[in-house]
Write a protein that holds these residues in place. Structure first.
Motif, mmCIF file in Angstrom:
data_model
loop_
_atom_site.group_PDB
_atom_site.id
_atom_site.type_symbol
_atom_site.label_atom_id
_atom_site.label_comp_id
_atom_site.label_asym_id
_atom_site.label_seq_id
_atom_site.Cartn_x
_atom_site.Cartn_y
_atom_site.Cartn_z
ATOM 1 N N LEU A 34 0.842 -1.193 0.000
ATOM 2 C CA LEU A 34 0.000 0.000 0.000
ATOM 3 C C LEU A 34 0.879 1.245 0.000
ATOM 4 C CD1 LEU A 34 -2.555 -1.084 2.768
ATOM 5 C CD2 LEU A 34 -2.766 -1.407 0.294
ATOM 6 N N HIS A 35 0.576 2.182 -0.899
ATOM 7 C CA HIS A 35 1.313 3.442 -0.970
ATOM 8 C C HIS A 35 0.416 4.567 -0.461
ATOM 9 C CE1 HIS A 35 4.531 1.605 -3.373
ATOM 10 N NE2 HIS A 35 3.573 0.989 -4.038
ATOM 11 N N PHE A 36 0.974 5.373 0.462
ATOM 12 C CA PHE A 36 0.209 6.447 1.084
ATOM 13 C C PHE A 36 0.897 7.787 0.890
ATOM 14 C CE2 PHE A 36 -0.766 2.658 3.551
ATOM 15 C CZ PHE A 36 -2.139 2.736 3.708
ATOM 16 N N SER A 37 0.084 8.822 0.987
ATOM 17 C CA SER A 37 0.582 10.174 1.124
ATOM 18 C C SER A 37 0.171 10.652 2.510
ATOM 19 C CB SER A 37 -0.017 11.077 0.045
ATOM 20 O OG SER A 37 0.338 12.430 0.265
ATOM 21 N N SER A 38 1.152 11.108 3.295
ATOM 22 C CA SER A 38 0.874 11.532 4.670
ATOM 23 C C SER A 38 0.308 12.946 4.671
ATOM 24 C CB SER A 38 2.153 11.475 5.491
ATOM 25 O OG SER A 38 3.028 12.525 5.098
ATOM 26 N N PRO A 39 -0.231 13.419 5.828
ATOM 27 C CA PRO A 39 -0.732 14.804 5.890
ATOM 28 C C PRO A 39 0.332 15.836 5.533
ATOM 29 C CG PRO A 39 -1.522 13.548 7.767
ATOM 30 C CD PRO A 39 -0.540 12.674 7.056
ATOM 31 N N THR A 41 -3.675 9.423 2.882
ATOM 32 C CA THR A 41 -4.432 9.165 1.660
ATOM 33 C C THR A 41 -3.812 7.989 0.927
ATOM 34 O OG1 THR A 41 -5.036 11.502 1.435
ATOM 35 C CG2 THR A 41 -5.236 10.121 -0.532
ATOM 36 N N LEU A 42 -4.614 6.978 0.671
ATOM 37 C CA LEU A 42 -4.156 5.804 -0.071
ATOM 38 C C LEU A 42 -4.103 6.149 -1.556
ATOM 39 C CD1 LEU A 42 -3.409 2.758 -0.032
ATOM 40 C CD2 LEU A 42 -5.857 2.262 -0.238
ATOM 41 N N THR A 43 -2.928 5.999 -2.187
ATOM 42 C CA THR A 43 -2.749 6.419 -3.585
ATOM 43 C C THR A 43 -2.473 5.264 -4.539
ATOM 44 O OG1 THR A 43 -0.398 6.835 -3.174
ATOM 45 C CG2 THR A 43 -1.916 8.698 -2.917
ATOM 46 N N GLU A 44 -2.075 4.107 -4.038
ATOM 47 C CA GLU A 44 -1.858 2.958 -4.924
ATOM 48 C C GLU A 44 -1.923 1.669 -4.113
ATOM 49 O OE1 GLU A 44 1.493 1.200 -8.012
ATOM 50 O OE2 GLU A 44 1.048 3.347 -8.020
ATOM 51 N N ILE A 45 -2.506 0.644 -4.730
ATOM 52 C CA ILE A 45 -2.519 -0.710 -4.176
ATOM 53 C C ILE A 45 -1.808 -1.608 -5.177
ATOM 54 C CG2 ILE A 45 -3.949 -2.617 -3.360
ATOM 55 C CD1 ILE A 45 -6.203 -0.593 -2.882
ATOM 56 N N SER A 46 -0.766 -2.301 -4.719
ATOM 57 C CA SER A 46 0.020 -3.167 -5.601
ATOM 58 C C SER A 46 0.130 -4.563 -5.008
ATOM 59 C CB SER A 46 1.433 -2.596 -5.812
ATOM 60 O OG SER A 46 1.386 -1.321 -6.398
ATOM 61 N N ALA A 47 0.401 -5.524 -5.870
ATOM 62 C CA ALA A 47 0.738 -6.873 -5.426
ATOM 63 C C ALA A 47 2.255 -6.981 -5.327
ATOM 64 C CB ALA A 47 0.196 -7.901 -6.407
ATOM 65 N N PHE A 48 2.733 -7.753 -4.360
ATOM 66 C CA PHE A 48 4.171 -7.905 -4.112
ATOM 67 C C PHE A 48 4.499 -9.393 -4.104
ATOM 68 C CE2 PHE A 48 7.939 -8.223 -1.419
ATOM 69 C CZ PHE A 48 8.722 -7.160 -1.858
ATOM 70 N N CYS A 49 5.249 -9.828 -5.113
ATOM 71 C CA CYS A 49 5.609 -11.240 -5.261
ATOM 72 C C CYS A 49 7.037 -11.460 -4.764
ATOM 73 C CB CYS A 49 5.519 -11.673 -6.724
ATOM 74 S SG CYS A 49 3.904 -11.396 -7.480
ATOM 75 N N SER A 50 7.243 -12.520 -3.999
ATOM 76 C CA SER A 50 8.575 -12.830 -3.478
ATOM 77 C C SER A 50 8.716 -14.333 -3.285
ATOM 78 C CB SER A 50 8.830 -12.093 -2.162
ATOM 79 O OG SER A 50 7.866 -12.470 -1.188
ATOM 80 N N ARG A 51 9.953 -14.741 -2.979
ATOM 81 C CA ARG A 51 10.256 -16.139 -2.683
ATOM 82 C C ARG A 51 10.689 -16.251 -1.220
ATOM 83 N NH1 ARG A 51 8.809 -19.917 -6.717
ATOM 84 N NH2 ARG A 51 9.867 -19.502 -8.690
ATOM 85 N N PRO A 52 10.467 -17.399 -0.597
ATOM 86 C CA PRO A 52 10.961 -17.578 0.775
ATOM 87 C C PRO A 52 12.486 -17.649 0.809
ATOM 88 C CG PRO A 52 9.994 -19.613 -0.052
ATOM 89 C CD PRO A 52 9.688 -18.563 -1.069
ATOM 90 N N ASP A 53 13.063 -17.294 1.959
ATOM 91 C CA ASP A 53 14.521 -17.286 2.114
ATOM 92 C C ASP A 53 15.141 -18.665 1.965
ATOM 93 O OD1 ASP A 53 15.405 -14.755 2.266
ATOM 94 O OD2 ASP A 53 15.235 -14.568 4.439
ATOM 95 N N ASP A 54 14.420 -19.681 2.407
ATOM 96 C CA ASP A 54 14.997 -21.024 2.440
ATOM 97 C C ASP A 54 14.772 -21.806 1.140
ATOM 98 O OD1 ASP A 54 12.309 -21.274 2.651
ATOM 99 O OD2 ASP A 54 12.305 -22.573 4.419
#
Length: 722
Positions: A493-498, A547-560
């Motif tokens: 989630l990407h936000f803009s603060s006050p 203020t919420l400005t963008e919603i993204s998906a985040f893909c990753s792999r486990p460390d192990d």
């Protein structure tokens, strides 16, 4: 009359088959009805079947959308007496009250697909999951439903999903050729007749819940009637503005103020008088390069009300349309006018390779590059999307499959993600798509992530571009994921603060919370595994003033991840996203709060003692409250034997299964030709209320109604209210 026994038998069996086929198999019924083959010992003969009875809109049948074809039907208001009227009301208001269109270049999209009223005419949906749909709503401001009938009423599925995305919807009033000239002569006979017909059109828009009209007069007009044509357009605009908030009337560049059918392709003194008395003009699509700028100069402060036409089929259109439609869009954007895309169904109708889904996404990506995103959502809470495109190969609820049959119902579209299109099948690029063939958490959609991803790498994909400001109230955020242990999927989630600082919050499973702390603010999640293999993640936050400005998906792999599995494909599914206020969560009304009735009940005898049941289910709250407005219901049927009438004991398993019939978007559902076996004594219908936040009422707490199965002779039996 001299058929042998075999011919007679085949002829009789043909008519039996036609009667037994449910109305939802209409396409097959039509194919079967065109010709049927009667075989004799010596030759095959083609015999034309008797014509089907004419469509009677007053008789109960599977609900459909249809146009009004004559002035007499428009004048008499006969549409409101139709059995289908109540089903054709859209139930989703514009997601925000847009009193006026934005002061910028706008995009109007005119649906012209195979003459209109194809799969989309089935109000409760149909079984063709290869039907035409649009899901790039975030690129447009106005949607026009078009056909060549006199009064084209948009099927409610288009209005529902367009409104959900903030897009206005217009119907079409069109007259053409000699028949159109005669129609106009009657329409414009007097000032009073012109005003009366304008009021009829405004009444239809208000009653059915769409936002206005495209007026297309494609025939010559007697010059003496031009003043009454002006009255018709101006009065329609006035009445639309007073009866529908943000009502819109747009004139098509066709007939001129001297009554001639002479397309101007730009704003001139011959069409500007019509432009001056309505909300905009849809310019014909054979314009030249300098016309947009010239039209903008003439329009002055109303330059954005000039919509320059682009024919996607490329018939004389600037830039050639088709895969170069963006050439015209680029010019129009730089000329400070608006654009009107005509017939984007070209991609579907001409079967552009490699497949409709890919070609559709590629074509609209050209529009996005030229025009940019014009709709931002969510803007208010609750926000919910299960990425349903209004068609699919199955339907799920909470990860459990309700149906494995293909389906099509555009009303079921949820808010569509702003996915970026990547050309080709490059294995090094993560493919991000909505894939209706894969599992769904709710509905029939998902976002699928498939491709290569190394152990220490990550990949982000844009989902939504909101403009959502939070208060001091706590909010709840949840999302569902289905993946193997080698593929992790989170929400960013990407936000803009006050103070206008940019912040990024990663909603990541707890076991991975420390890995990305130097990149994003981590967020603690609670996770719940479902029996269907989906994991639902949830967290609670207070983001006062952000203020919420963008919603993204985040893909990753486990460390192990081992070296061996590091080369395997990454694959994960995102099932839904929900953001809602904790303080505004409301309970569903109790089953006893509802009145549910069955009307037009009809049983028809079938084979082996079975019957088919048709009826109209209607429901309403006994004491409706302003905040208890629902726009989606799931409808189920349960066959009952005599033992099913006694109350179920505590912990006793249900004695029969509830079968999912379909989804309603108004407070009614028509059950068509439901097969009832000979041992069934009654059918219990259950109406499951669904919330706009993606929640649903448990079936055991939902209102229900039992329809007793009548004992029948060999003749048809009809009953009234149950």
């Amino acid at each position: 009359e001299n058929k042998n026994k075999k011919e007679k038998s085949l002829c009789i069996n043909y008519h039996r088959l036609l009667r037994l086929l449910p109305l939802t198999c209409l396409n097959f019924r039509k194919s079967l009805s065109r010709l049927y083959l009667v075989m004799s010992n010596d030759e095959a003969m083609l015999v034309a079947p008797p014509p089907p009875p004419p469509f009677d809109p007053t008789k109960p049948s599977t609900p459909i959308s249809f146009p009004i074809k004559t002035l007499q039907d428009l004048k008499s208001r006969s549409y409101f007496d139709s059995f289908h009227f109540s089903f054709n009301r859209s139930s989703v208001p514009l997601r925000r009250n847009i009193a006026a269109l934005p002061d910028r270049s706008r995009l109007l999209v005119c649906h012209d697909m195979k003459g209109g009223y194809v799969d989309d005419k089935w109000v409760q949906g149909c079984g063709n999951n290869a039907g035409y749909a649009i899901w790039d709503w975030y690129l447009m401001d106005v949607f026009v439903y078009f056909s060549h009938s006199l009064v084209t009423l948009p099927p409610p599925c288009w209005t529902n999903t367009a409104h959900r995305h903030g897009v206005k919807v217009l119907g079409t009033f069109i007259t053409e050729w000699d028949e159109g000239k005669a129609t106009c002569k009657e329409l414009l006979a007097t000032k009073e007749s012109a005003q009366m017909y304008a009021e009829r059109l405004a009444e239809l828009a208000a009653a059915l819940g769409f936002d206005g009209w495209l007026i297309n007069i494609e025939n010559v007009i007697d010059e003496v009637q031009i003043p009454n044509l002006m009255v018709f357009v101006s009065h329609l605009t006035k009445v639309m503005h007073s009866s529908v908030p943000g009502g819109l009337v747009i004139w098509y560049d066709s007939v001129t103020v001297d009554g001639q059918l002479a397309w101007q392709d730009q704003l001139t003194e011959k069409n500007k008088p019509f432009f001056d008395i309505c909300d905009g003009i849809f310019m014909n699509y054979t314009w030249k390069e300098n016309y947009p700028k010239a039209s903008a100069d003439i329009a002055g402060d109303r330059k954005y009300d000039v919509y320059m036409g682009i024919d996607v089929f490329g018939r004389g259109t600037y830039g050639g349309g088709q895969w170069t439609a963006n050439v015209a869009l680029d010019l129009l954007k730089s000329s400070n006018v608006s654009a009107a895309i005509f017939a984007p169904g070209w991609v579907y109708e001409t079967e552009q390779p490699p497949d409709f889904y890919t070609a559709q996404n590629k074509w609209w990506s050209l529009v996005e590059k030229s025009w940019g995103i014009v709709q931002t959502y969510p803007q208010v809470l609750p926000f919910y999307s299960d990425f349903n495109q209004g068609l699919g190969s199955h339907i799920s609820l909470g990860g459990r499959k309700l149906s494995e049959a293909p389906w099509y119902n555009i009303s079921c579209q949820s808010l569509q993600p702003h996915l970026e299109f990547n050309e080709g099948k490059n294995s090094d690029i993560m493919q991000v798509t909505v894939d209706g063939r894969e599992a769904s958490y709710n509905g029939g959609g998902n976002v699928s992530f498939r491709g290569k991803l190394k152990r220490n790498a990550h990949f982000t994909a844009r989902l939504f571009k909101p403009q959502l400001q939070f208060s001091a109230s706590p909010i709840s955020i949840s999302f569902s994921v289905k993946s193997d242990k080698r593929s992790e999927l989170s929400i960013l989630l990407h936000f803009s603060s006050p103070s206008h600082e940019t912040k990024s919050l990663l909603m990541v499973p707890n076991e991975s919370i420390n890995r990305f702390g130097d990149m994003f603010l981590p967020c603690v999640l609670t996770s719940k595994q479902t029996t269907s293999g989906w994991t639902v993640h949830e967290t609670n936050l207070v983001l006062d003033g952000h203020t919420l400005t963008e919603i993204s998906a985040f893909c990753s792999r486990p460390d192990d991840l081992t070296e061996e599995t590091n080369t395997l494909e990454y694959f994960a599914l995102l099932g839904h996203i929900s953001i809602k206020s904790q303080q505004k969560t409301k309970l569903f009304p109790l089953a006893s709060s509802w009145v549910i009735e069955a009307h037009h009940v009809k049983f028809v005898p079938g084979g082996s003692g079975s019957k088919t049941l048709s009826c109209k289910l209607e429901w309403r709250l006994k004491h409706p409250e302003e905040d208890s407005v629902f726009t989606k219901y799931n409808v189920y049927a349960e066959n009952l034997s005599s033992s099913d009438y006694r109350p179920r004991k505590v912990m006793e398993e249900p004695r029969s299964e509830k079968v999912f019939l379909g989804t309603a978007h108004v407070d009614a559902y028509y059950v068509s030709d439901l097969v009832v076996k000979s041992d069934v004594k009654g059918v219990r219908f259950v109406v499951q209320t669904c919330g706009e936040d993606g929640s649903w009422q448990e079936l055991d707490a939902s209102p229900n109604l039992v329809v007793e199965v009548e004992r029948l002779s060999s003749k048809l039996c009809c009953c009234g209210l149950i």
